[in-house]
Design a protein around this motif. Sequence first.
Motif, PDB file in Angstrom:
ATOM      1  N   SER A 116      10.917  -1.905  -2.174  1.00 55.82           N
ATOM      2  CA  SER A 116       9.896  -1.529  -3.016  1.00 55.82           C
ATOM      3  C   SER A 116       8.601  -0.805  -2.630  1.00 55.82           C
ATOM      4  CB  SER A 116       9.486  -2.764  -3.867  1.00 55.82           C
ATOM      5  OG  SER A 116       8.681  -3.836  -3.103  1.00 55.82           O
ATOM      6  N   THR A 117       7.850  -0.289  -3.530  1.00 57.16           N
ATOM      7  CA  THR A 117       6.700   0.259  -3.422  1.00 57.16           C
ATOM      8  C   THR A 117       5.455  -0.789  -3.505  1.00 57.16           C
ATOM      9  OG1 THR A 117       7.409   2.498  -4.075  1.00 57.16           O
ATOM     10  CG2 THR A 117       4.910   1.857  -3.778  1.00 57.16           C
ATOM     11  N   PRO A 118       4.586  -0.887  -2.453  1.00 56.21           N
ATOM     12  CA  PRO A 118       3.707  -1.889  -2.532  1.00 56.21           C
ATOM     13  C   PRO A 118       2.997  -1.746  -3.725  1.00 56.21           C
ATOM     14  CG  PRO A 118       3.740  -1.036  -0.316  1.00 56.21           C
ATOM     15  CD  PRO A 118       4.728  -0.161  -1.126  1.00 56.21           C
ATOM     16  N   SER A 119       2.326  -2.896  -4.285  1.00 56.80           N
ATOM     17  CA  SER A 119       1.632  -2.761  -5.604  1.00 56.80           C
ATOM     18  C   SER A 119       0.175  -2.002  -5.392  1.00 56.80           C
ATOM     19  CB  SER A 119       1.163  -4.054  -6.030  1.00 56.80           C
ATOM     20  OG  SER A 119       2.480  -4.903  -6.341  1.00 56.80           O
ATOM     21  N   GLY A 120       0.141  -1.081  -6.183  1.00 59.21           N
ATOM     22  CA  GLY A 120      -1.026  -0.139  -6.126  1.00 59.21           C
ATOM     23  C   GLY A 120      -1.064   1.127  -5.233  1.00 59.21           C
ATOM     24  N   HIS A 121       0.151   1.268  -4.751  1.00 59.90           N
ATOM     25  CA  HIS A 121       0.556   2.237  -3.553  1.00 59.90           C
ATOM     26  C   HIS A 121       1.183   3.446  -4.476  1.00 59.90           C
ATOM     27  CE1 HIS A 121       1.239   4.639  -0.138  1.00 59.90           C
ATOM     28  NE2 HIS A 121       2.543   4.850  -0.462  1.00 59.90           N
ATOM     29  N   LYS A 122       0.473   4.846  -4.385  1.00 57.89           N
ATOM     30  CA  LYS A 122       1.032   5.752  -5.033  1.00 57.89           C
ATOM     31  C   LYS A 122       1.891   6.776  -4.144  1.00 57.89           C
ATOM     32  CE  LYS A 122      -0.004   9.701  -8.215  1.00 57.89           C
ATOM     33  NZ  LYS A 122      -1.007  10.427  -8.955  1.00 57.89           N
ATOM     34  N   LEU A 123       3.130   6.938  -4.277  1.00 54.26           N
ATOM     35  CA  LEU A 123       3.994   7.815  -3.642  1.00 54.26           C
ATOM     36  C   LEU A 123       3.755   9.172  -3.445  1.00 54.26           C
ATOM     37  CD1 LEU A 123       7.493   5.867  -3.926  1.00 54.26           C
ATOM     38  CD2 LEU A 123       6.103   6.101  -2.036  1.00 54.26           C
ATOM     39  N   SER A 124       3.731   9.822  -2.488  1.00 65.04           N
ATOM     40  CA  SER A 124       3.669  11.195  -2.395  1.00 65.04           C
ATOM     41  C   SER A 124       4.637  12.080  -2.835  1.00 65.04           C
ATOM     42  CB  SER A 124       3.272  11.689  -1.002  1.00 65.04           C
ATOM     43  OG  SER A 124       3.457  13.140  -0.720  1.00 65.04           O
ATOM     44  N   SER A 125       4.550  13.126  -3.431  1.00 67.66           N
ATOM     45  CA  SER A 125       5.481  13.803  -4.052  1.00 67.66           C
ATOM     46  C   SER A 125       6.433  14.557  -3.033  1.00 67.66           C
ATOM     47  CB  SER A 125       4.886  14.866  -5.080  1.00 67.66           C
ATOM     48  OG  SER A 125       4.058  15.772  -4.332  1.00 67.66           O
ATOM     49  N   ASN A 126       6.083  14.557  -1.956  1.00 64.51           N
ATOM     50  CA  ASN A 126       6.654  15.268  -0.792  1.00 64.51           C
ATOM     51  C   ASN A 126       7.548  14.178   0.065  1.00 64.51           C
ATOM     52  OD1 ASN A 126       7.677  16.802   1.450  1.00 64.51           O
ATOM     53  ND2 ASN A 126       5.710  17.777   1.695  1.00 64.51           N
ATOM     54  N   PRO A 127       8.781  14.485  -0.238  1.00 65.05           N
ATOM     55  CA  PRO A 127       9.669  13.383   0.313  1.00 65.05           C
ATOM     56  C   PRO A 127       9.742  13.323   1.993  1.00 65.05           C
ATOM     57  CG  PRO A 127      11.037  15.202  -0.441  1.00 65.05           C
ATOM     58  CD  PRO A 127       9.568  15.467  -0.845  1.00 65.05           C
ATOM     59  N   ASP A 128       9.076  14.222   2.792  1.00 65.99           N
ATOM     60  CA  ASP A 128       8.858  14.504   4.049  1.00 65.99           C
ATOM     61  C   ASP A 128       7.887  13.147   4.668  1.00 65.99           C
ATOM     62  OD1 ASP A 128      10.874  16.418   4.674  1.00 65.99           O
ATOM     63  OD2 ASP A 128       9.302  18.018   4.500  1.00 65.99           O
ATOM     64  N   VAL A 185       6.603   3.624   1.490  1.00 62.92           N
ATOM     65  CA  VAL A 185       5.578   3.999   1.414  1.00 62.92           C
ATOM     66  C   VAL A 185       5.363   5.456   1.813  1.00 62.92           C
ATOM     67  CG1 VAL A 185       4.595   1.883   2.342  1.00 62.92           C
ATOM     68  CG2 VAL A 185       5.369   3.551   3.968  1.00 62.92           C
ATOM     69  N   SER A 186       4.407   6.068   1.631  1.00 68.05           N
ATOM     70  CA  SER A 186       4.202   7.610   2.152  1.00 68.05           C
ATOM     71  C   SER A 186       2.677   7.754   2.505  1.00 68.05           C
ATOM     72  CB  SER A 186       4.602   8.471   0.761  1.00 68.05           C
ATOM     73  OG  SER A 186       3.638   7.983  -0.161  1.00 68.05           O
TER      74      SER A 186
END
Length: 699
Positions: free
Chosen positions: A298-310, A365-366
């Motif tokens: 899962s994505t950590p709470s409050g963390h926003k993933l980057s739109s770049n999958p790299d 994460v990203s």
Amino acid sequence: MNSDFNPFRYSENSPDVGSEVVGLTVWRGRDRQPVHHLPKPVDMIIPRDKQRNTSSGVYKHTGWIKSWDDITVVPFRPQRARTALIIILNITSTSHPDLDMPHMQLVWQKASPPTADSFKAADWTTVLPVPQAQLYTLQLPHTYNNTNLTSHPYSWLLPSEALNVSKLDIQDNMTFYLGIRYAGEDTSTPVDTTFTVSILETACVYFGENSSHLWEGDGCKVGPLSNTTHLHCRCDHLTKFAGFVPPNPINFDVALSANITENQMGLIAVLSVFGLFLLGYLMARRADRIDLKKVGVSTPSGHKLSSNPDYHYIVTVYTGFRLDAGTTAQVSLSVFGLKNKSEPFTLRDDRRLLFGGGSVDSFLVSSEEPLGPLTHIHIWHDNTGPSPGWFLSKVVIQHIRSGRVDYFICNKWLALDEDDGRIDRMVFVASPEEMADRSNLISERATKDFHDGHLFYSLVGRPARSPFTRAQRLACCMSTVYSAMLANIMFFGQGDKFDPPEPIRIMGVEIEPPISLPEIIIAIKSAVIVFPINALIVLLYRNAAPKPSSKPARKLADTNDVQDTGKGRGCLPWWTATVAGLLAFAVSFVAAFFTVLYTLSFGRDKAEAWFTAFLASFVTDMILIQPVKVLVAAVVLGLLIRKPTKEDEPSPTEPTGDEEYLQIVAEQSWLRPACKTCPLILEQKDACWDGQMLFSGLE
């Protein structure tokens, strides 16, 4: 040595041994002296096996003679070649007061019944009773009252050469005949005599410990003192002696007719195990449900993933298996690469139980900028909560786009009251040499074997990601315990009266082996009873695919492009888990049933002695022997296989049974290299079904 059982049952012809076993050995200091070709045979009196008594080992016939020319014919079919016969005549009544011990003539003849002429020209004939002066007497001067044993006056010993029974005779069911008549021709005196004749087929044999490991008869003969209760052997050498009798099938009459209220030990033992299983099953099911909240990515709470999958990474944190290794504190992490470093990630997810002892927690994460090849991480916690101390085993980071995996091995405490008192660590990426380090490999393998490979220990430490549930492991444990009880009671007492193995001399140093060959064979037989069927049950459970759910998973994102390769799923159909469960209960029932039968046939005292011995050996095995075996196996495999162990990471599956959860299928899209837009489903707080969410582990 006098043993009331056959300690050499592993021998090919041991099923024919039906007496106790007597061993005679001459020692000079610590050296065993061979004794052969004695000028005077050694006399041995060996008790016959009481449990294999007269029903098949002794042939009895009741007859009568009403005149001087009457002939009673007794047919007899020997069961094997090269055996001797003991014929005992018991006069039950006679009409003539002067004939308390009437003289009877016996004739042994092959193929055809004896006639009156046979008594005059027979090769093998005798007249009973034997005169008092000719009776065989064995003096026992070293007994309490200087006992003398004397042969029965109405006993006739027919040696093996008299029988002349070949293997072909046995195959053809050849019949031999015993003729009985009065000895003499006083036809003027009326007679009426009733008698019972007993025929015992037997042989004296010794065990060839240093040669064939078979029961052999060279140098041994049956003596005239043999009767229905004892065997008399006369041998010119010393070794392990016993007697052959016809094989006797297992008799369940005693066990099935026994009063179970007077001997409840077997029933108490098997019901206690089943009661513990029921109690443990409730606890195991509860623990399995809790494990559902621990697995997934899962994505950590409050963390926003980057739109770049790299820039996407999967961070997997391994908490060690130590006492109080888990933490209640808030854990944070920063990742450093050759190009940049990431912002601190607060590894928090309110929907999952994180960082418990032995847990494996994964996060997606990203970074904002490309990090390049990773060099090290900085990990710490805020030392909050009732138990903030934390033992970190390692961190594994996987780059989604390239699939590159980097290992960061820590194996240290982050605690104020442990090690150096630090709650933050700088951990550098592990080099190939560090990954192949023996101490790390042995430690990882031992940890995995204790908490996943070992059936009993894994009931407590089972990895949450493993598809082999605690409830299934408990069923395997029940089957294993019942099988071990049956194997133990089958061989109970057989290893107590062996001669110690002869010392082995190596370069002048004398080494005494701790176990003899027969004991090793018994251990192998026990393993054959316990291991194969239970290994099959475990194999079926571990490789069974998840059962398809009747309720389809609710999708929160478009999954038209999601590809599920099935990697990590079981290679067997889902119903093999049901087969494994049925098989576990069938094995348990059969083993428990025969264990109770054994205890009923043993009697109360012996059954209680067996259960005490079994309980002591089982507890000792679990506490002392099994941990040593696991550690030794980990050391050996760690030295031979220089690769890190792999964790179970099952692919996403649909909800099964009562384990219903919201499956975030869209997570799989983050793992696809062709992904161009990564949905931010995990940011939605209302994406929760029945207040509970479970994320499947990703490869």
